[in-house]
Design a protein around this motif. Sequence first.
Motif, PDB file in Angstrom:
ATOM      1  N   THR A 329       0.671  -1.033  -0.073  1.00  9.53           N
ATOM      2  CA  THR A 329      -0.035  -0.106   0.012  1.00  9.53           C
ATOM      3  C   THR A 329       0.956   1.298   0.046  1.00  9.53           C
ATOM      4  O   THR A 329       0.507   2.159  -0.634  1.00  9.53           O
ATOM      5  CB  THR A 329      -0.984  -0.236   1.287  1.00  9.53           C
ATOM      6  N   ILE A 330       1.954   1.269   0.870  1.00  8.61           N
ATOM      7  CA  ILE A 330       2.900   2.335   0.755  1.00  8.61           C
ATOM      8  C   ILE A 330       3.458   2.507  -0.897  1.00  8.61           C
ATOM      9  O   ILE A 330       3.436   3.627  -1.198  1.00  8.61           O
ATOM     10  CB  ILE A 330       4.037   2.007   1.790  1.00  8.61           C
ATOM     11  N   PHE A 331       3.567   1.420  -1.358  1.00  7.13           N
ATOM     12  CA  PHE A 331       4.473   1.337  -2.688  1.00  7.13           C
ATOM     13  C   PHE A 331       3.199   2.051  -3.767  1.00  7.13           C
ATOM     14  O   PHE A 331       3.624   2.512  -4.968  1.00  7.13           O
ATOM     15  CB  PHE A 331       4.791   0.267  -3.123  1.00  7.13           C
ATOM     16  N   ALA A 332       1.942   1.710  -3.294  1.00  3.11           N
ATOM     17  CA  ALA A 332       0.907   2.481  -4.249  1.00  3.11           C
ATOM     18  C   ALA A 332       1.147   3.809  -4.251  1.00  3.11           C
ATOM     19  O   ALA A 332       1.158   4.757  -5.180  1.00  3.11           O
ATOM     20  CB  ALA A 332      -0.502   2.028  -4.054  1.00  3.11           C
ATOM     21  N   TRP A 333       1.267   4.410  -2.861  1.00  7.28           N
ATOM     22  CA  TRP A 333       1.202   5.739  -3.020  1.00  7.28           C
ATOM     23  C   TRP A 333       2.677   6.342  -3.453  1.00  7.28           C
ATOM     24  O   TRP A 333       2.630   7.317  -4.070  1.00  7.28           O
ATOM     25  CB  TRP A 333       1.465   6.309  -1.098  1.00  7.28           C
ATOM     26  N   THR A 334       3.929   5.573  -3.346  1.00 11.39           N
ATOM     27  CA  THR A 334       5.123   6.121  -3.989  1.00 11.39           C
ATOM     28  C   THR A 334       5.032   6.024  -5.485  1.00 11.39           C
ATOM     29  O   THR A 334       5.628   7.078  -6.008  1.00 11.39           O
ATOM     30  CB  THR A 334       6.332   5.247  -3.359  1.00 11.39           C
ATOM     31  N   GLY A 335       4.380   5.150  -6.012  1.00 13.15           N
ATOM     32  CA  GLY A 335       4.111   4.997  -7.397  1.00 13.15           C
ATOM     33  C   GLY A 335       3.263   6.187  -8.035  1.00 13.15           C
ATOM     34  O   GLY A 335       3.967   6.818  -8.994  1.00 13.15           O
ATOM     35  N   ALA A 336       2.308   6.510  -7.170  1.00  8.35           N
ATOM     36  CA  ALA A 336       1.502   7.662  -7.748  1.00  8.35           C
ATOM     37  C   ALA A 336       2.151   8.891  -7.527  1.00  8.35           C
ATOM     38  O   ALA A 336       2.109   9.737  -8.393  1.00  8.35           O
ATOM     39  CB  ALA A 336       0.114   7.424  -6.959  1.00  8.35           C
ATOM     40  N   LEU A 337       2.819   9.182  -6.256  1.00  6.63           N
ATOM     41  CA  LEU A 337       3.550  10.499  -6.042  1.00  6.63           C
ATOM     42  C   LEU A 337       4.582  10.542  -6.985  1.00  6.63           C
ATOM     43  O   LEU A 337       4.818  11.658  -7.532  1.00  6.63           O
ATOM     44  CB  LEU A 337       4.046  10.400  -4.830  1.00  6.63           C
ATOM     45  N   LEU A 349       9.355  15.542  -5.516  1.00  3.20           N
ATOM     46  CA  LEU A 349       8.453  14.694  -5.003  1.00  3.20           C
ATOM     47  C   LEU A 349       8.628  12.995  -5.638  1.00  3.20           C
ATOM     48  O   LEU A 349       8.439  12.295  -4.737  1.00  3.20           O
ATOM     49  CB  LEU A 349       7.152  15.003  -5.909  1.00  3.20           C
ATOM     50  N   SER A 350       9.268  12.974  -6.516  1.00  9.57           N
ATOM     51  CA  SER A 350       9.767  11.856  -7.229  1.00  9.57           C
ATOM     52  C   SER A 350      10.768  11.284  -6.210  1.00  9.57           C
ATOM     53  O   SER A 350      10.866  10.225  -6.106  1.00  9.57           O
ATOM     54  CB  SER A 350      10.291  11.895  -8.771  1.00  9.57           C
ATOM     55  N   ALA A 351      11.858  12.212  -5.818  1.00 11.23           N
ATOM     56  CA  ALA A 351      12.989  11.843  -4.981  1.00 11.23           C
ATOM     57  C   ALA A 351      12.262  11.204  -3.635  1.00 11.23           C
ATOM     58  O   ALA A 351      12.731  10.300  -2.987  1.00 11.23           O
ATOM     59  CB  ALA A 351      13.942  13.024  -4.995  1.00 11.23           C
ATOM     60  N   PHE A 352      11.372  11.983  -3.295  1.00 15.91           N
ATOM     61  CA  PHE A 352      10.553  11.674  -1.841  1.00 15.91           C
ATOM     62  C   PHE A 352      10.208  10.033  -2.038  1.00 15.91           C
ATOM     63  O   PHE A 352      10.287   9.304  -1.059  1.00 15.91           O
ATOM     64  CB  PHE A 352       9.710  12.619  -1.500  1.00 15.91           C
ATOM     65  N   ALA A 353       9.503   9.800  -3.092  1.00 20.20           N
ATOM     66  CA  ALA A 353       9.267   8.410  -3.549  1.00 20.20           C
ATOM     67  C   ALA A 353      10.015   7.447  -3.325  1.00 20.20           C
ATOM     68  O   ALA A 353       9.811   6.470  -2.818  1.00 20.20           O
ATOM     69  CB  ALA A 353       8.152   8.493  -4.855  1.00 20.20           C
ATOM     70  N   ASP A 354      11.294   7.927  -3.992  1.00 15.10           N
ATOM     71  CA  ASP A 354      12.290   6.661  -3.975  1.00 15.10           C
ATOM     72  C   ASP A 354      12.815   6.582  -2.731  1.00 15.10           C
ATOM     73  O   ASP A 354      13.089   5.226  -2.183  1.00 15.10           O
ATOM     74  CB  ASP A 354      13.255   7.389  -4.775  1.00 15.10           C
ATOM     75  N   LYS A 355      12.841   7.720  -2.039  1.00 13.58           N
ATOM     76  CA  LYS A 355      13.386   7.603  -0.638  1.00 13.58           C
ATOM     77  C   LYS A 355      12.397   6.841   0.368  1.00 13.58           C
ATOM     78  O   LYS A 355      12.966   5.634   1.066  1.00 13.58           O
ATOM     79  CB  LYS A 355      13.448   8.908   0.132  1.00 13.58           C
ATOM     80  N   LEU A 356      11.319   7.060   0.246  1.00 13.80           N
ATOM     81  CA  LEU A 356      10.234   6.168   0.933  1.00 13.80           C
ATOM     82  C   LEU A 356      10.372   4.764   0.823  1.00 13.80           C
ATOM     83  O   LEU A 356      10.380   4.062   1.502  1.00 13.80           O
ATOM     84  CB  LEU A 356       8.763   6.889   0.918  1.00 13.80           C
ATOM     85  N   GLU A 357      10.630   4.388  -0.711  1.00 20.34           N
ATOM     86  CA  GLU A 357      10.549   2.874  -0.988  1.00 20.34           C
ATOM     87  C   GLU A 357      11.754   2.310  -0.453  1.00 20.34           C
ATOM     88  O   GLU A 357      12.042   1.269   0.286  1.00 20.34           O
ATOM     89  CB  GLU A 357      10.573   2.893  -2.261  1.00 20.34           C
ATOM     90  N   LYS A 358      12.943   3.074  -0.336  1.00 18.25           N
ATOM     91  CA  LYS A 358      14.468   2.725   0.250  1.00 18.25           C
ATOM     92  C   LYS A 358      14.068   2.457   1.685  1.00 18.25           C
ATOM     93  O   LYS A 358      14.388   1.447   2.261  1.00 18.25           O
ATOM     94  CB  LYS A 358      15.390   3.641  -0.051  1.00 18.25           C
ATOM     95  N   ALA A 359      13.422   3.458   2.446  1.00 21.29           N
ATOM     96  CA  ALA A 359      13.273   3.291   3.657  1.00 21.29           C
ATOM     97  C   ALA A 359      12.310   1.838   3.993  1.00 21.29           C
ATOM     98  O   ALA A 359      12.670   1.230   5.044  1.00 21.29           O
ATOM     99  CB  ALA A 359      12.498   4.473   4.316  1.00 21.29           C
ATOM    100  N   CYS A 360      11.313   1.600   3.349  1.00 24.58           N
ATOM    101  CA  CYS A 360      10.588   0.411   3.517  1.00 24.58           C
ATOM    102  C   CYS A 360      11.556  -0.866   3.375  1.00 24.58           C
ATOM    103  O   CYS A 360      11.579  -1.866   4.288  1.00 24.58           O
ATOM    104  CB  CYS A 360       9.444   0.220   2.489  1.00 24.58           C
ATOM    105  N   ILE A 361      12.209  -0.827   2.317  1.00 24.54           N
ATOM    106  CA  ILE A 361      13.176  -1.962   1.972  1.00 24.54           C
ATOM    107  C   ILE A 361      14.139  -2.042   2.993  1.00 24.54           C
ATOM    108  O   ILE A 361      14.381  -3.221   3.627  1.00 24.54           O
ATOM    109  CB  ILE A 361      13.816  -1.867   0.654  1.00 24.54           C
ATOM    110  N   LYS A 362      14.952  -0.875   3.482  1.00 21.53           N
ATOM    111  CA  LYS A 362      15.995  -0.995   4.388  1.00 21.53           C
ATOM    112  C   LYS A 362      15.470  -1.410   5.744  1.00 21.53           C
ATOM    113  O   LYS A 362      16.093  -2.362   6.608  1.00 21.53           O
ATOM    114  CB  LYS A 362      16.508   0.344   4.777  1.00 21.53           C
TER     115      LYS A 362
END
Length: 401
Positions: A329-337, A349-362
């Motif tokens: 569900t977080i990745f749905a948001w990051t994809g859209a953002l 905004l795109s960089a934030f999406a990348d960073k949030l995905e990285k945070a989930c994975i890390k």
Amino acid sequence: MSKIQMTTPLVEMDGDEMTRILWQMIKDELLLPFIDLKTEYYDLGLEHRNETDDKVTVESAEATKKYGVAVKCATITPNAARMTEYNLKEMWKSPNGTIRAILDGTVFRAPIVVKGIEPNVKSWKKPITIARHAYGDVYKNTEMVIPAAGKVELVYTSEDGKEERALVHTFNGPGVVQGQHNLNDSIESFAHSCFKYALDTKQDLWFATKDTISKKYDHTFKDVFQEIFDKEYKDAFDKAGIEYFYTLIDDAVARVMKSEGGFIWACKNYDGDVMSDMISSAFGSLAMMTSVLVSPAGYYEYEAAHGTVQRHYYKHLKGEETSTNSVATIFAWTGALRKRGELDNIPELSAFADKLEKACIKTIEEGKMTKDLALITSIENPTVLNSRDFIIEIRKTLESL
Ligand code: NAP
Ligand code: MG
């Protein structure tokens, strides 16, 4: 720290049960503190769909056409049990079906790959994205049981009354027969969505049918893809350094099993039905699958591939602790953002999406995860977190990046 500004709103489609609870937590903890979030909100929760006679679903799809990008929470598709549970006026149709019918899109499903959750297929290092053509073939067939000897033919009658016939089989005894169809329009839409998404995600596109056996039916799929590719996408693919690769379906299956992943696999309806289940179970967990609907006109709707996680929701209602995975569900948001950032030229905004995905994975790779992942991880002694604490850990990781 100032918040990231948005110019165009995202179409926000809220949903049901446990994923609705996660939806709010994600917004509160991971989005609103960092982004001046602009959304046009549509409540697709079943109660509100029922109140509006499901008009809200149609309106949310229309809004997606207006703004181009939507993010959707999982929603209940009503069945008999839900009719009584929610005291429904009607057994409303699947929102995903309604939205897809309006946007005319193709669904792309991709696993989120993390270290510590190894796919069952050893060679797979990168995600394999499946695109399923969602019209026709065996799903809109006409079948007949043939009781005894006799002749079966295909008959096409054109509007001016001309007939064309082909013998299917002369039966000597009982048997079965099936008629299938597809439409050039639908195959063309499918092809455009696939080529667009391949360019978008800079991944090779594979497509496969059984054209050697099905010299007209499957061959039409092959030809439509090739013509559209040559005419409209070849140059862009060359520029992006990606490839369109056509092969036979059995060859594709054999190659997929030996590949590293990292490509989009476009499938005919039945192949996509079967192969998407194989891919998602082999990559580990339904809770780590994302899904995006891409329309041939270039509208995007992002969501998680899983449902509303009803069983967890009932525990939550009883006040019991849940450990529901919010990553898809977080990745749905990051994809859209990220998409919104690209379209509106807001790189932050795109960089934030990348960073949030990285945070989930890390966070997961550091051994902090929900129960579904703890059960299958190769990481020793993982910390099992509840739904909220997992999101809080992701926020801590995000702030540390
Ligand atoms: P589901 O919600 O996907 O959940 C099935 C099971 O998979 C869960 O009980 C859970 O297993 C596990 N699971 C799925 N997502 C998880 C997550 N994020 N974290 C942890 N575990 C997860 O499917 P369902 O229970 O068959 O369907 C529930 C409702 O969702 C239905 O009303 C259906 O109509 C709807 N649905 C909506 C969509 C959509 O909107 N796209 C898609 C599918 C289904 P355990 O219980 O073993 O922990
Ligand atoms: Mg299936």
